[in-house]
Structure formats: C-alpha cells, structure tokens
Design an enzyme around this catalytic site. Structure first.
Site, PDB file in Angstrom:
ATOM      1  N   HIS A 132       1.158  -0.944  -0.214  1.00 49.09           N
ATOM      2  CA  HIS A 132      -0.123  -0.046   0.198  1.00 49.09           C
ATOM      3  C   HIS A 132       1.322   1.075   0.289  1.00 49.09           C
ATOM      4  CE1 HIS A 132      -3.802   1.704   1.937  1.00 49.09           C
ATOM      5  NE2 HIS A 132      -3.037   2.435   1.049  1.00 49.09           N
ATOM      6  N   ALA A 133       0.424   1.932  -0.749  1.00 44.73           N
ATOM      7  CA  ALA A 133       1.650   2.976  -1.041  1.00 44.73           C
ATOM      8  C   ALA A 133       2.054   4.685   0.294  1.00 44.73           C
ATOM      9  CB  ALA A 133       1.218   4.494  -2.009  1.00 44.73           C
ATOM     10  N   HIS A 134       3.023   4.595   0.610  1.00 47.67           N
ATOM     11  CA  HIS A 134       2.931   4.887   1.950  1.00 47.67           C
ATOM     12  C   HIS A 134       4.555   5.365   2.320  1.00 47.67           C
ATOM     13  CE1 HIS A 134       4.844   0.854   2.755  1.00 47.67           C
ATOM     14  NE2 HIS A 134       5.738   1.256   3.620  1.00 47.67           N
ATOM     15  N   ILE A 135       4.898   6.755   2.379  1.00 46.77           N
ATOM     16  CA  ILE A 135       5.537   7.622   2.857  1.00 46.77           C
ATOM     17  C   ILE A 135       6.132   7.411   4.397  1.00 46.77           C
ATOM     18  CG2 ILE A 135       6.294  10.153   2.904  1.00 46.77           C
ATOM     19  CD1 ILE A 135       5.000  10.511   0.986  1.00 46.77           C
TER      20      ILE A 135
END
Length: 121
Positions: free
Chosen positions: A90-93
């Site tokens: 899942h896209a994350h920073i």
C-alpha cells in the site's frame, strides 16, 4: 484491498495512533519506530505505489505538514523520509526524526499527542 493492513487501519478495524487525517490521507505512528515520532503517511484509497496516486502532490503536502509538526514536537530539524512499498503493498511514506532524537520511541500515545499538538499550532 482485502487483507491490506493499512486499509484495515483506514477502516479503523486495526487500532493506530493517528496523528493526522483528512478526506484522502492518514498519518499514524509506526508500531516498530526507528525514533520517537516515526510516522507512516498513506492514502486512504488503496494504491500499490506512491507513483500510482492521481493526487501525489497533495500526498507530499501532507507529508510536509506532518514532517514540520515532528520538527516542532521533538525540537528536531533533521526529519528524514523514505518512500516505501516493499513490506506492505500500500503506498506509504515514512517520516521520522533523526535516530538520536530524545524521548521514548515506544511511547506511541505520548509521541502522538506531541505531534497532534504541533499540527494545531
């Protein structure tokens, strides 16, 4: 996406120390922090990669807002980031202060309160 831990956090099916939330994004403390205030910033909709987001600029504005709150909360000018996607799909920073930041990195509630307090200033 079924089974995605970050999607479950968005739906509040898994507890998390949320420090920021708006209509599209969520920031919460990492449960295995590198330093006090280590946050994950995610889109609420499931995207596999950061580069898949149609509003990636807004995503980075949220990351900036959270990073500046961490700077204030921990009196730490050195805040690092990483764009991730290998462990959780899942896209994350990641946003986290320098590893030598004073405080207990495992005090999730206390650290979340500090960040939330700095966001409102």
């Amino acid at each position: 996406m079924t089974g995605c831990v970050f999607c479950k956090i968005v739906k509040k099916a898994i507890p998390a120390e949320i420090v920021y939330e708006d209509a599209d994004f969520l920031a919460f403390l990492d449960t295995n922090p590198r330093s006090p205030g280590h946050c994950q910033i995610i889109p609420k909709r499931h995207f596999r990669w950061v580069w898949d987001l149609p509003n990636a600029g807004e995503f980075f504005e949220v990351a900036k807002k959270v990073a500046q709150a961490i700077q204030k909360a921990f009196n730490q000018p050195s805040v690092w980031s990483r764009i991730m996607g290998d462990e959780i799909h899942h896209a994350h920073i990641w946003i986290f202060p320098h590893a030598e930041t004073a405080g207990d990195k495992n005090d999730l509630l206390g650290n979340a309160e500090k960040i939330r307090g700095s966001l409102s200033k």
